[in-house]
Design an enzyme around this catalytic site. Structure first.
Site, PDB file in Angstrom:
ATOM      1  N   TRP A  79       0.844  -1.122  -0.026  1.00  0.00           N
ATOM      2  CA  TRP A  79       0.011  -0.061   0.077  1.00  0.00           C
ATOM      3  C   TRP A  79       0.800   1.290  -0.130  1.00  0.00           C
ATOM      4  O   TRP A  79       1.960   1.192   0.698  1.00  0.00           O
ATOM      5  CB  TRP A  79      -1.043  -0.006   1.152  1.00  0.00           C
ATOM      6  CG  TRP A  79      -2.310  -0.351   0.960  1.00  0.00           C
ATOM      7  CD1 TRP A  79      -2.678  -1.801   0.960  1.00  0.00           C
ATOM      8  CD2 TRP A  79      -3.471   0.271   0.648  1.00  0.00           C
ATOM      9  NE1 TRP A  79      -4.082  -1.681   0.747  1.00  0.00           N
ATOM     10  CE2 TRP A  79      -4.646  -0.563   0.621  1.00  0.00           C
ATOM     11  CE3 TRP A  79      -3.725   1.710   0.580  1.00  0.00           C
ATOM     12  CZ2 TRP A  79      -5.780  -0.071   0.365  1.00  0.00           C
ATOM     13  CZ3 TRP A  79      -4.865   2.186   0.350  1.00  0.00           C
ATOM     14  CH2 TRP A  79      -6.017   1.376   0.237  1.00  0.00           C
TER      15      TRP A  79
ATOM     16  N   SER B 232      -0.127  -2.638   5.573  1.00  0.00           N
ATOM     17  CA  SER B 232       0.452  -2.434   6.803  1.00  0.00           C
ATOM     18  C   SER B 232      -0.146  -3.373   7.847  1.00  0.00           C
ATOM     19  O   SER B 232       0.750  -3.860   8.874  1.00  0.00           O
ATOM     20  CB  SER B 232       0.334  -1.150   7.385  1.00  0.00           C
ATOM     21  OG  SER B 232       0.864  -0.031   6.390  1.00  0.00           O
ATOM     22  N   PHE B 233      -1.458  -3.607   7.954  1.00  0.00           N
ATOM     23  CA  PHE B 233      -2.037  -4.543   8.568  1.00  0.00           C
ATOM     24  C   PHE B 233      -1.094  -5.911   8.777  1.00  0.00           C
ATOM     25  O   PHE B 233      -0.873  -6.671   9.546  1.00  0.00           O
ATOM     26  CB  PHE B 233      -3.428  -4.801   8.598  1.00  0.00           C
ATOM     27  CG  PHE B 233      -4.134  -5.463   9.791  1.00  0.00           C
ATOM     28  CD1 PHE B 233      -4.377  -4.623  10.848  1.00  0.00           C
ATOM     29  CD2 PHE B 233      -4.496  -6.547   9.652  1.00  0.00           C
ATOM     30  CE1 PHE B 233      -4.937  -5.382  11.885  1.00  0.00           C
ATOM     31  CE2 PHE B 233      -5.017  -7.461  10.841  1.00  0.00           C
ATOM     32  CZ  PHE B 233      -5.146  -6.633  11.878  1.00  0.00           C
ATOM     33  N   GLU B 234      -0.667  -6.338   7.757  1.00  0.00           N
ATOM     34  CA  GLU B 234      -0.293  -7.688   7.255  1.00  0.00           C
ATOM     35  C   GLU B 234       1.373  -7.508   7.690  1.00  0.00           C
ATOM     36  O   GLU B 234       1.919  -8.602   7.715  1.00  0.00           O
ATOM     37  CB  GLU B 234      -0.070  -8.065   5.915  1.00  0.00           C
ATOM     38  CG  GLU B 234      -1.493  -8.554   5.472  1.00  0.00           C
ATOM     39  CD  GLU B 234      -2.782  -7.356   5.176  1.00  0.00           C
ATOM     40  OE1 GLU B 234      -2.385  -6.393   4.786  1.00  0.00           O
ATOM     41  OE2 GLU B 234      -3.871  -7.458   5.740  1.00  0.00           O
TER      42      GLU B 234
ATOM     43  N   CYS C  96       3.199   2.421   5.254  1.00  0.00           N
ATOM     44  CA  CYS C  96       2.697   3.911   5.305  1.00  0.00           C
ATOM     45  C   CYS C  96       1.188   3.923   5.185  1.00  0.00           C
ATOM     46  O   CYS C  96       0.543   3.559   4.313  1.00  0.00           O
ATOM     47  CB  CYS C  96       3.263   4.630   4.033  1.00  0.00           C
ATOM     48  SG  CYS C  96       2.619   6.188   3.861  1.00  0.00           S
TER      49      CYS C  96
ATOM     50  N   HIS D 206     -10.992   3.770   9.503  1.00  0.00           N
ATOM     51  CA  HIS D 206     -10.148   2.791   9.109  1.00  0.00           C
ATOM     52  C   HIS D 206      -8.634   3.141   9.482  1.00  0.00           C
ATOM     53  O   HIS D 206      -7.825   2.129  10.000  1.00  0.00           O
ATOM     54  CB  HIS D 206     -10.340   2.481   7.453  1.00  0.00           C
ATOM     55  CG  HIS D 206      -9.987   1.096   7.002  1.00  0.00           C
ATOM     56  ND1 HIS D 206     -10.914   0.273   7.328  1.00  0.00           N
ATOM     57  CD2 HIS D 206      -8.829   0.500   6.636  1.00  0.00           C
ATOM     58  CE1 HIS D 206     -10.331  -0.916   6.958  1.00  0.00           C
ATOM     59  NE2 HIS D 206      -9.379  -0.724   6.340  1.00  0.00           N
TER      60      HIS D 206
HETATM   61  C1  DLZ Z   1      -7.379  -0.774   3.512  1.00  0.00           C
HETATM   62  C2  DLZ Z   1      -6.193  -0.080   3.713  1.00  0.00           C
HETATM   63  C3  DLZ Z   1      -6.538   1.198   3.724  1.00  0.00           C
HETATM   64  C4  DLZ Z   1      -7.706   2.013   3.557  1.00  0.00           C
HETATM   65  N1  DLZ Z   1      -5.447   2.221   3.685  1.00  0.00           N
HETATM   66  C5  DLZ Z   1      -4.222   1.652   3.836  1.00  0.00           C
HETATM   67  C6  DLZ Z   1      -3.215   2.385   3.946  1.00  0.00           C
HETATM   68  O1  DLZ Z   1      -3.203   3.885   4.086  1.00  0.00           O
HETATM   69  N2  DLZ Z   1      -1.923   1.882   4.256  1.00  0.00           N
HETATM   70  C7  DLZ Z   1      -1.732   0.516   4.271  1.00  0.00           C
HETATM   71  O2  DLZ Z   1      -0.544   0.060   4.367  1.00  0.00           O
HETATM   72  N3  DLZ Z   1      -2.617  -0.063   4.151  1.00  0.00           N
HETATM   73  C8  DLZ Z   1      -3.985   0.250   4.084  1.00  0.00           C
HETATM   74  N4  DLZ Z   1      -5.109  -0.542   3.821  1.00  0.00           N
HETATM   75  C9  DLZ Z   1      -4.935  -1.883   3.808  1.00  0.00           C
HETATM   76  C10 DLZ Z   1      -4.521  -2.759   5.136  1.00  0.00           C
HETATM   77  O3  DLZ Z   1      -3.528  -2.441   5.687  1.00  0.00           O
HETATM   78  C11 DLZ Z   1      -4.791  -4.227   5.036  1.00  0.00           C
HETATM   79  O4  DLZ Z   1      -4.058  -4.620   3.761  1.00  0.00           O
HETATM   80  C12 DLZ Z   1      -6.400  -4.639   4.628  1.00  0.00           C
HETATM   81  O5  DLZ Z   1      -6.951  -4.010   5.419  1.00  0.00           O
HETATM   82  C13 DLZ Z   1      -6.589  -6.083   4.561  1.00  0.00           C
HETATM   83  O6  DLZ Z   1      -6.249  -6.872   5.556  1.00  0.00           O
END
Ligand code: DLZ
Length: 164
Positions: free
Chosen positions: A31, A65-67, A89, A97
């Site tokens: 992302w 980033s969640f992963e 980032c 969110h």
């Molecule tokens: C879904 C999402 C959003 C809206 N924004 C970001 C972001 O700004 N930066 C980032 O690293 N990841 C974003 N994600 C994706 C989430 O981190 C994650 O990959 C999804 O929710 C699936 O688990």
């Protein structure tokens, strides 16, 4: 300290320990890849500047980033690295969110540090807009990737000293 007062790429090179034999893993979020690509470049080049050869750096990508939590946990479990640098980032949007991802990723990475023996470095930018992010991935405020790499080297040295 607010990063507006501190350039993320500024550090005292003499404070950085020797990297002899140290192995590093870098987990990068896809992302905002314009930003995370620059953070990765900063971290990679800083490790190399301090003598870490390519064969001692593993780079893996994750979707967001969640992963970074799972990706970093897997790197730790692999036993192949002495520290993990998690790079991502998150940019604020119109919904809450942003807060959930930032909180989740931050808590997850903190848990890995609490419960594991391999330091996981917080190379995550949490910004209100793209401009703030660009300033911190090689722009006017330096590169958080540089800072994360120096931190990783220092934390591996910290652990090695305790074990000696
Ligand atoms: C879904 C999402 C959003 C809206 N924004 C970001 C972001 O700004 N930066 C980032 O690293 N990841 C974003 N994600 C994706 C989430 O981190 C994650 O990959 C999804 O929710 C699936 O688990």
């Amino acid at each position: 300290m607010a990063s507006a007062l501190h350039n993320l790429s500024d550090y005292d090179p003499t404070s950085v320990p020797s990297t002899d034999g140290m192995r590093f893993g870098i987990v990068v979020s896809e992302w905002n890849s314009d930003v995370t690509g620059r953070l990765l470049e900063g971290a990679y080049e800083t490790l190399q500047r301090h003598g870490v050869s390519e064969d001692r750096i593993i780079v893996k990508t994750v979707p967001g980033s969640f992963e970074l939590i799972f990706g970093s946990a897997q790197m730790v479990k692999s036993g192949l690295v002495d520290a993990v640098i998690a790079i991502g980032c998150v940019i604020r949007g119109d919904t809450p969110h942003f807060d959930y991802i930032c909180q989740g990723a931050t808590q997850g990475l903190a848990d890995l540090n609490l419960h594991g023996d391999v330091p996981v470095i917080y190379g995550l930018l949490t910004c209100n807009n793209l401009e703030q992010a660009m300033q911190r991935c090689g722009g006017s405020l330096g590169n958080k990737g540089d800072e994360a790499a120096v931190t990783a080297i220092k934390m591996v040295d910290f652990r090695q000293h305790l074990r000696r």
